[in-house]
Enzyme design. Structure first.
Site, short mmCIF file in Angstrom:
data_model
loop_
_atom_site.label_atom_id
_atom_site.label_comp_id
_atom_site.label_asym_id
_atom_site.label_seq_id
_atom_site.Cartn_x
_atom_site.Cartn_y
_atom_site.Cartn_z
N HIS A 127 -2.05 -0.02 0.81
CA HIS A 127 -1.23 -0.91 0.00
C HIS A 127 0.23 -0.75 0.41
O HIS A 127 0.71 0.35 0.63
CB HIS A 127 -1.45 -0.63 -1.49
N GLY A 161 0.73 -4.65 -4.31
CA GLY A 161 2.04 -4.82 -4.94
C GLY A 161 2.86 -5.97 -4.39
O GLY A 161 4.08 -6.01 -4.56
#
Length: 207
Positions: A127, A161
């Site tokens: 991520h 995110g």
């Protein structure tokens, strides 16, 4: 993958099929390209039920099944996204039909190299930023991501995110698109949430 910068949405495993249907239809109207059915707790039959139901509200060619190569092959959807406990890309290729995509997740240059050597059609890398779905895990940022995209031509989709405001950073690192989880699946208005990402992708003027 197409030349259009791609917007992928990944289901959370926390929503009912009815909720997923409403979200998918709205998000597709807002401009998503692919919906990943990532429902680890569901059986093959349940995953197939999801594909059949979702194909009534968005095109079958926009659906990717996570892990369940059997369901992807039997349904004729866009393809399968492989996890580390899935079949290898070579094994999946033996089951899937010609033209179905095979994707893999990568979290490092080494993992990307292995997947690309196995001739996957695209990679999910993440991520990138701090993410609610990965609490306590340090985000990877875009430095290594840019090294991967510079080294190989395989399309890389960045996730973790990513917000509409951060989309340009991901594209600047060489990504072919972005993948979104809660930013769309948990949105009150999935269509406008997807539209905000779609606009950010289409607005970016880089390479």
């Amino acid at each position: 993958m197409s030349s259009t910068r791609e917007l992928h949405v990944i289901t959370s495993g926390r929503h009912s099929l009815d909720e997923a249907l409403r979200m998918a239809e709205a998000a597709y109207a807002g401009g998503i390209n692919f919906l990943h059915i990532r429902e680890k707790q569901r059986t093959a039959k349940e995953c197939m039920d999801w594909v059949k139901a979702l194909a009534n509200v968005i095109p079958l060619s926009a659906l990717i099944v996570n892990d369940r190569v059997d369901v992807a092959a039997a349904s004729g959807c866009a393809g399968a996204h492989l996890a580390y406990h899935s079949l290898s890309p070579a094994e999946a290729r033996m089951v899937l039909k010609n033209g179905q995509k095979i994707g893999r997740s990568a979290h490092s240059v080494e993992e990307a190299q292995q997947a690309i050597a196995a001739q996957v059609d695209y990679l999910l890398y993440g991520h990138i930023f701090a993410s609610g779905s990965k609490p306590g895990l340090a985000p990877r940022g875009t430095t290594e991501l840019a090294q991967i995209t510079a080294r190989w031509d395989t399309p890389i989709i960045g996730l973790g995110g990513v917000t509409p405001d951060r989309t340009a950073q991901v594209l600047k690192a060489g990504c072919a698109g972005i993948a979104v989880l809660s930013g769309i699946t948990d949105a009150t208005d999935a269509k406008s949430a997807a539209s905000a990402y779609r606009e950010a992708l289409d607005r970016w003027e880089g390479k």
